[in-house]
Write a protein that holds these residues in place. Structure first.
Motif, PDB file in Angstrom:
ATOM      1  N   ASP A  72      -1.417   1.355  12.085  1.00  0.00           N
ATOM      2  CA  ASP A  72      -2.388   0.301  12.401  1.00  0.00           C
ATOM      3  C   ASP A  72      -2.067  -0.978  11.628  1.00  0.00           C
ATOM      4  O   ASP A  72      -2.201  -2.096  12.160  1.00  0.00           O
ATOM      5  CB  ASP A  72      -3.808   0.778  12.076  1.00  0.00           C
ATOM      6  CG  ASP A  72      -4.335   1.797  13.074  1.00  0.00           C
ATOM      7  OD1 ASP A  72      -3.781   1.866  14.197  1.00  0.00           O
ATOM      8  OD2 ASP A  72      -5.287   2.525  12.734  1.00  0.00           O
ATOM      9  N   ASP A  73      -1.661  -0.805  10.358  1.00  0.00           N
ATOM     10  CA  ASP A  73      -1.280  -1.980   9.555  1.00  0.00           C
ATOM     11  C   ASP A  73      -0.090  -2.709  10.170  1.00  0.00           C
ATOM     12  O   ASP A  73      -0.023  -3.937  10.151  1.00  0.00           O
ATOM     13  CB  ASP A  73      -0.945  -1.544   8.123  1.00  0.00           C
ATOM     14  CG  ASP A  73      -2.177  -1.090   7.348  1.00  0.00           C
ATOM     15  OD1 ASP A  73      -3.291  -1.405   7.794  1.00  0.00           O
ATOM     16  OD2 ASP A  73      -2.001  -0.423   6.305  1.00  0.00           O
TER      17      ASP A  73
ATOM     18  N   SER B 128       0.832  -1.201   0.000  1.00  0.00           N
ATOM     19  CA  SER B 128       0.000   0.000   0.000  1.00  0.00           C
ATOM     20  C   SER B 128       0.870   1.255   0.000  1.00  0.00           C
ATOM     21  O   SER B 128       2.073   1.197   0.327  1.00  0.00           O
ATOM     22  CB  SER B 128      -0.915   0.023   1.236  1.00  0.00           C
ATOM     23  OG  SER B 128      -0.136  -0.012   2.419  1.00  0.00           O
TER      24      SER B 128
ATOM     25  N   PRO C 109      -3.861  11.207   9.366  1.00  0.00           N
ATOM     26  CA  PRO C 109      -4.718  10.067   8.970  1.00  0.00           C
ATOM     27  C   PRO C 109      -3.969   8.918   8.312  1.00  0.00           C
ATOM     28  O   PRO C 109      -4.108   7.750   8.724  1.00  0.00           O
ATOM     29  CB  PRO C 109      -5.722  10.710   8.004  1.00  0.00           C
ATOM     30  CG  PRO C 109      -5.751  12.150   8.378  1.00  0.00           C
ATOM     31  CD  PRO C 109      -4.377  12.488   8.833  1.00  0.00           C
ATOM     32  N   ALA C 110      -3.184   9.231   7.279  1.00  0.00           N
ATOM     33  CA  ALA C 110      -2.498   8.158   6.551  1.00  0.00           C
ATOM     34  C   ALA C 110      -1.420   7.507   7.415  1.00  0.00           C
ATOM     35  O   ALA C 110      -1.212   6.285   7.358  1.00  0.00           O
ATOM     36  CB  ALA C 110      -1.879   8.707   5.265  1.00  0.00           C
TER      37      ALA C 110
ATOM     38  N   ARG D 137       0.831   5.292   1.429  1.00  0.00           N
ATOM     39  CA  ARG D 137       0.175   6.207   2.379  1.00  0.00           C
ATOM     40  C   ARG D 137       0.731   7.612   2.177  1.00  0.00           C
ATOM     41  O   ARG D 137       1.948   7.806   2.205  1.00  0.00           O
ATOM     42  CB  ARG D 137       0.415   5.761   3.820  1.00  0.00           C
ATOM     43  CG  ARG D 137      -0.056   4.346   4.127  1.00  0.00           C
ATOM     44  CD  ARG D 137      -1.570   4.224   4.036  1.00  0.00           C
ATOM     45  NE  ARG D 137      -2.027   2.910   4.486  1.00  0.00           N
ATOM     46  CZ  ARG D 137      -3.283   2.531   4.473  1.00  0.00           C
ATOM     47  NH1 ARG D 137      -4.228   3.351   4.013  1.00  0.00           N
ATOM     48  NH2 ARG D 137      -3.619   1.325   4.903  1.00  0.00           N
TER      49      ARG D 137
ATOM     50  N   ASP E  85       0.110  11.850   3.252  1.00  0.00           N
ATOM     51  CA  ASP E  85      -0.552  12.852   4.092  1.00  0.00           C
ATOM     52  C   ASP E  85      -0.294  14.255   3.551  1.00  0.00           C
ATOM     53  O   ASP E  85       0.507  15.019   4.095  1.00  0.00           O
ATOM     54  CB  ASP E  85      -0.046  12.767   5.545  1.00  0.00           C
ATOM     55  CG  ASP E  85      -0.803  11.736   6.367  1.00  0.00           C
ATOM     56  OD1 ASP E  85      -2.033  11.691   6.241  1.00  0.00           O
ATOM     57  OD2 ASP E  85      -0.162  10.976   7.111  1.00  0.00           O
TER      58      ASP E  85
ATOM     59  N   ASN F 161      -1.482   7.221  10.690  1.00  0.00           N
ATOM     60  CA  ASN F 161      -2.175   6.360  11.656  1.00  0.00           C
ATOM     61  C   ASN F 161      -2.632   5.048  11.011  1.00  0.00           C
ATOM     62  O   ASN F 161      -2.563   3.977  11.629  1.00  0.00           O
ATOM     63  CB  ASN F 161      -3.385   7.097  12.243  1.00  0.00           C
ATOM     64  CG  ASN F 161      -2.980   8.228  13.177  1.00  0.00           C
ATOM     65  OD1 ASN F 161      -1.894   8.190  13.761  1.00  0.00           O
ATOM     66  ND2 ASN F 161      -3.825   9.230  13.306  1.00  0.00           N
ATOM     67  N   ALA F 162      -3.105   5.155   9.756  1.00  0.00           N
ATOM     68  CA  ALA F 162      -3.535   3.946   9.044  1.00  0.00           C
ATOM     69  C   ALA F 162      -2.351   3.001   8.829  1.00  0.00           C
ATOM     70  O   ALA F 162      -2.471   1.776   8.976  1.00  0.00           O
ATOM     71  CB  ALA F 162      -4.173   4.321   7.710  1.00  0.00           C
ATOM     72  N   MET F 163      -1.198   3.581   8.481  1.00  0.00           N
ATOM     73  CA  MET F 163      -0.001   2.763   8.260  1.00  0.00           C
ATOM     74  C   MET F 163       0.447   2.091   9.565  1.00  0.00           C
ATOM     75  O   MET F 163       0.785   0.895   9.584  1.00  0.00           O
ATOM     76  CB  MET F 163       1.122   3.633   7.715  1.00  0.00           C
ATOM     77  CG  MET F 163       2.413   2.875   7.434  1.00  0.00           C
ATOM     78  SD  MET F 163       3.789   3.975   7.081  1.00  0.00           S
ATOM     79  CE  MET F 163       4.080   4.661   8.717  1.00  0.00           C
TER      80      MET F 163
END
Length: 399
Positions: free
Chosen positions: A38-39, A16, A31-32, A18, A20, A34-36
């Motif tokens: 989390d992954d 993926s 946001p991006a 990411r 920002d 945090n998403a990374m």
């Protein structure tokens, strides 16, 4: 650049991307990002590749914490292409000692930019340039110069009505109720109606209505007199976004920065009325002229207005609240005065004060403008303390 780099790393599979855009690298609440992260925690990825360390973050404490502690703990590989850093490369561990210093330099860059921006904002404030994101209700940013305010006649008409109603004796709740009954849009809804992407932390309902609080904000804002006050709120530094209210002495105040909507005299009178704000009587739109102005000389409490019905005749009088509550000390029992006696005495004093023999129709506006307070003594004797621009207030005692 990263994709070209990955061609030489067949063991790494791209899962993926990411990004920002529009977020500062100083904050790690992106946001991006945090998403990374989390992954990584969920085990969906075990390798992170960035262009350089500054793209991951510019807070050297947080960057160091992730690279040196969290990522190794989670088993995640970290690569910064331009900085030549790969957490799994044991050959260059000696060179990796320079990494913390690179993080400090990236952080220092943000500190320098923040300092320059703050100083530039301060220069603009002192010049009288408006630097806020949105103009106050009643004004718009000039199309020719975004740092100058111009009157928005539609909203300004509402502001003038609010001041007019306040000066006529209405309280804040009455003004808010009247605006809502007339269908007047609240400041927030008005900004949205004219196409502004406006958000506020004050909104509680889906459609924001006028409230006593919003009315008070307008009545107490000096911007409507042509005065621009800025710099009320700041933050501790560029990393911490917690808002701090600065001391009033540190505010930047510029007179005649823009065209006034309200005269200075009306604003000061409205401010005085706000300090004396009281509830209006049931089924009445305006406040009683002497509300919050009658005082007991003994206990210094306000006098309250009472109505009695005797043999079908209504009597109105004012009495000390201590007397009304049957205070055990009984020191204020003689403090009372009839309503008609009070009106006659004040009218007589005002005639003498303004040197006029014409009949006076008392209004809340006139009373607050001319009289500071009225002290009621035993036997109905009054001490009326007038407002005066001289060093001392003139007083007049009426029997």
């Amino acid at each position: 650049m990263i994709k070209e780099f990955l061609k030489s790393k067949p063991e790494i599979k791209l899962v993926s991307e990411r990004v920002d855009n529009g977020y500062s690298g100083v904050t790690f609440d992106r946001p991006a990002l945090n998403a990374m992260l989390d992954d990584v925690r969920n085990g969906e990825i075990n390798c992170i590749v960035v262009k350089d360390l500054s793209r991951f973050g510019r807070n050297y404490i947080e960057v160091g914490r992730y690279i040196e502690i969290l990522f190794p703990l989670l088993g995640a590989r970290f690569i910064a292409v331009n900085d030549g850093y790969d957490s799994t490369d044991e050959k260059n561990q000696t060179d990796n000692c320079i990494i913390p210093f690179k993080n400090i330099i990236n952080d220092a860059y943000c500190a320098d930019i923040s300092k320059k921006i703050r100083s530039q904002f301060e220069v603009k404030r002192r010049k009288g340039d408006f630097i806020g994101s949105f103009a106050a209700f009643g004004y718009l940013k000039s199309k020719e110069n975004k740092n100058k305010l111009v009157i928005d006649e539609i909203a300004a008409a509402v502001v003038r009505d609010i001041f007019k109603w306040k000066l006529s004796g209405m309280n804040r709740q009455g003004i808010a109720t009247k605006l809502n009954s007339l269908g007047v849009l609240s400041p927030m809804e008005y900004k949205r109606a004219i196409g502004m992407n406006f958000k506020t932390g004050f909104k509680k309902n889906l459609n924001a209505k006028w409230s006593p609080v919003s009315v008070r904000r307008i009545l107490s804002d000096e911007i409507y007199t042509g005065v621009l006050i800025q710099g009320k709120i700041t933050t501790p530094n560029y990393k911490i976004k917690r808002r701090i209210i600065r001391d009033k002495s540190e505010w930047t105040r510029v007179e005649n920065s823009h065209e006034a909507v309200i005269s200075r005299e009306d604003f000061e009178l409205a401010a005085d009325l706000l300090r004396r704000d009281a509830r209006s009587a049931p089924h009445e739109e305006t406040i009683y002229p002497f509300s919050c102005m009658l005082f007991c000389p003994k206990c210094r409490h306000n006098l309250i207005r009472k109505t009695s019905l005797v043999n079908g005749v209504k009597y109105i009088y004012h009495i000390c609240v201590k007397n009304y509550k049957n205070d055990s000390r009984k020191g204020c029992r003689g403090i009372r005065i009839k309503d008609e006696v009070l009106f006659d005495a004040v009218k007589s004093a005002l005639r003498n004060h303004i040197q006029s023999v014409s009949d006076i129709e008392l209004s809340r506006n006139m009373v607050v403008k001319l009289i500071d307070k009225i002290i009621v003594y035993e036997g109905g004797r009054l001490e009326i303390i007038f407002r005066c621009k001289d060093e001392y207030d003139r007083t007049e005692v009426c029997g």
